[in-house]
Design a protein around this motif. Sequence first.
Motif, mmCIF file in Angstrom:
data_model
loop_
_atom_site.group_PDB
_atom_site.id
_atom_site.type_symbol
_atom_site.label_atom_id
_atom_site.label_comp_id
_atom_site.label_asym_id
_atom_site.label_seq_id
_atom_site.Cartn_x
_atom_site.Cartn_y
_atom_site.Cartn_z
ATOM 1 N N VAL A 74 -6.533 6.458 -2.498
ATOM 2 C CA VAL A 74 -6.973 5.816 -1.255
ATOM 3 C C VAL A 74 -8.321 5.132 -1.440
ATOM 4 C CG1 VAL A 74 -7.684 6.245 1.128
ATOM 5 C CG2 VAL A 74 -5.645 7.367 0.222
ATOM 6 N N LEU A 117 0.816 3.987 -3.051
ATOM 7 C CA LEU A 117 0.469 5.385 -2.807
ATOM 8 C C LEU A 117 1.623 6.308 -3.202
ATOM 9 C CD1 LEU A 117 -1.410 5.190 0.612
ATOM 10 C CD2 LEU A 117 -2.395 5.644 -1.640
ATOM 11 N N THR A 121 0.832 -1.210 0.000
ATOM 12 C CA THR A 121 0.000 0.000 0.000
ATOM 13 C C THR A 121 0.859 1.249 0.000
ATOM 14 O OG1 THR A 121 -1.794 -1.142 1.169
ATOM 15 C CG2 THR A 121 -1.763 1.268 1.279
#
Length: 202
Positions: free
Chosen positions: A182, A132, A128
């Motif tokens: 997100v 991102l 993650t």
Amino acid sequence: MDPWHLGFFVTVVAMFFWSAIKPASYLMWMMEIAPLLAGLVLLVVTYRRLTLTTLCYGLLAVSFIWGAIGGHYGFTHVPFFDWLREHYHLQRNHFDRVGHFIQGATVTMVARELLLRLTPMKAGWLLTGYVLSIGMALSMSYEIFEWAVAALRLPMSVEFVGMQGDFWDAQWDMFLGLVGSVLALVSLSPFQDESLRHRSRL
């Protein structure tokens, strides 16, 4: 070729042709469409060797279509968003803001799939964080590119940057890209994981 993938491709190509018919500015159209066209060619060339999930191709198709519309009208002059601005007394045309949201979601899910398939990384916090970071790096790079166009006073630079008088335009663009990233991770990761598991069973 998967029927969905073929449908996405035909739709995107049709939108590119439509966007080239009497755009607001051919120079602006070329500036907006050129990177999208390069991306589309890359996807076609790598399709057999690295076929992405339908989820990723769908997100990419939405991004390309959004870019084609923006290239045709100019990102600050898309009629429907002009109507929204006037009807709801908004301060600006928000078509480009939605575009950055879509860009964030698309880049994030494509990057996530590539990392899961081409590296030893597994789903989790580390993945993650990487995903991102990739999404934000692309958003930042695009804002730097816009700044360079404006700093060099290239033709159509004001229209290309599209600040519309908003001093915090670049920050808003990057923030909305992050929001798109997100929300995509939260809502779409389970579907992507299931698609990848199904692919591994074939």
